[in-house]
Design an enzyme around this catalytic site. Structure first.
Site, mmCIF file in Angstrom:
data_model
loop_
_atom_site.group_PDB
_atom_site.id
_atom_site.type_symbol
_atom_site.label_atom_id
_atom_site.label_comp_id
_atom_site.label_asym_id
_atom_site.label_seq_id
_atom_site.Cartn_x
_atom_site.Cartn_y
_atom_site.Cartn_z
ATOM 1 N N TYR A 149 0.833 -1.204 0.000
ATOM 2 C CA TYR A 149 0.000 0.000 0.000
ATOM 3 C C TYR A 149 0.866 1.252 0.000
ATOM 4 O O TYR A 149 0.630 2.198 -0.774
ATOM 5 C CB TYR A 149 -0.911 -0.024 1.223
ATOM 6 N N ILE B 236 -8.807 7.544 8.527
ATOM 7 C CA ILE B 236 -10.169 8.009 8.268
ATOM 8 C C ILE B 236 -11.124 6.826 8.424
ATOM 9 O O ILE B 236 -10.848 5.722 7.950
ATOM 10 C CB ILE B 236 -10.299 8.599 6.847
#
Length: 259
Positions: A162, A195
């Site tokens: 990632y 988030i």
């Protein structure tokens, strides 16, 4: 969920990738609420349908939306989505690349295919949509807002694939910003921290309990997570005339965790 009273995107044509959930869905809502003509794409058809109902309620400034199922990593699909939008609306003013996936796993246990999954979606997907959109954005002096991550420049464990994909997004953002600077096309990126989205929540199940505790403390030490709408407002700033003197920027949105 707040609704913007601004109308910075009245009659502007916008494509949002990853629009079915999380940050992408919040971006679709925000842009439509500010008057944009939004086309959202995602592989998650159910999420797109749910998002469409929300946009109908929130598009108070004359905005509207359409939703297309498709993979950002499929070249033919990307070409068709962009061309269909331009054929239907006659122009393209902004591309918002949000689609992404996370795979949290020790690099020792990661196969090549598993490593390539985030690369294909996060990096190659951003490349494909940007390449197809840019000829049209050059005509409108439009702009691109990509999605990077704090994982690209801080040590987030178990996220090598990632982090590599998001580092590539940041570098590509800066390269495109310089390449098209004199032609009036701006390219920026938002780098969210922790988030609260289905992507981040579902991803935590891949880690052992001891690793999950370390992962959470490093990404969000106080265990508080930001909300998608708080991030969507930054995309709107960068894509609007309010961000007209910004290009090549990576805007960190992490609640101060990495200060």
């Amino acid at each position: 969920m707040s609704v913007s009273t601004l109308s910075r995107f009245a009659n502007k044509v916008v494509i949002v990738t990853g629009g079915a959930s999380g940050i992408g869905q919040a971006v679709v809502r925000r842009f439509a609420a500010e008057g944009a003509i939004v086309t959202a794409t995602d592989v998650n058809e159910t999420g797109l349908i749910e998002g469409a109902e929300q946009v109908k309620r929130l598009a108070t400034a004359g905005g509207r939306s359409s939703f297309v199922v498709g993979s950002v990593a499929d070249e033919d699909s990307v070409k068709k989505i962009v061309q269909d939008v331009v054929d239907r609306e006659g122009r393209l003013d902004a591309l918002i690349n949000v689609a992404g996936i996370i795979r949290s796993k020790s690099i020792i246990d990661t196969s090549l295919d598993q490593f390539m999954e985030p690369i294909s979606t996060n990096l190659i997907g951003t490349f494909l949509f940007s390449r197809e959109a840019l000829p049209h954005l050059l005509k409108t002096k439009g702009n691109i807002v990509n999605t990077a991550s704090t994982a690209a420049h801080y040590g987030h464990p178990f996220m090598a694939a990632y982090a590599a994909s998001k580092g590539g997004v940041e570098s590509m953002t800066k390269a495109l910003a310089w390449e098209f600077l004199r032609q009036g096309v701006r390219v920026n990126a938002v780098a969210p921290g922790g988030i609260e989205t289905p992507l981040s929540t579902n991803n935590q199940g891949n880690l052992a309990d001891v690793d999950l505790t370390l992962f959470q403390r490093l990404i969000r030490p106080d265990y508080l997570w930001g909300k998608p709408d708080q991030v969507a407002s930054i995309y709107a700033l960068l894509a609007s005339d309010d961000g007209g003197f910004m290009t090549g920027e990576i805007v960190k949105v992490d609640g101060g965790v990495h200060n």
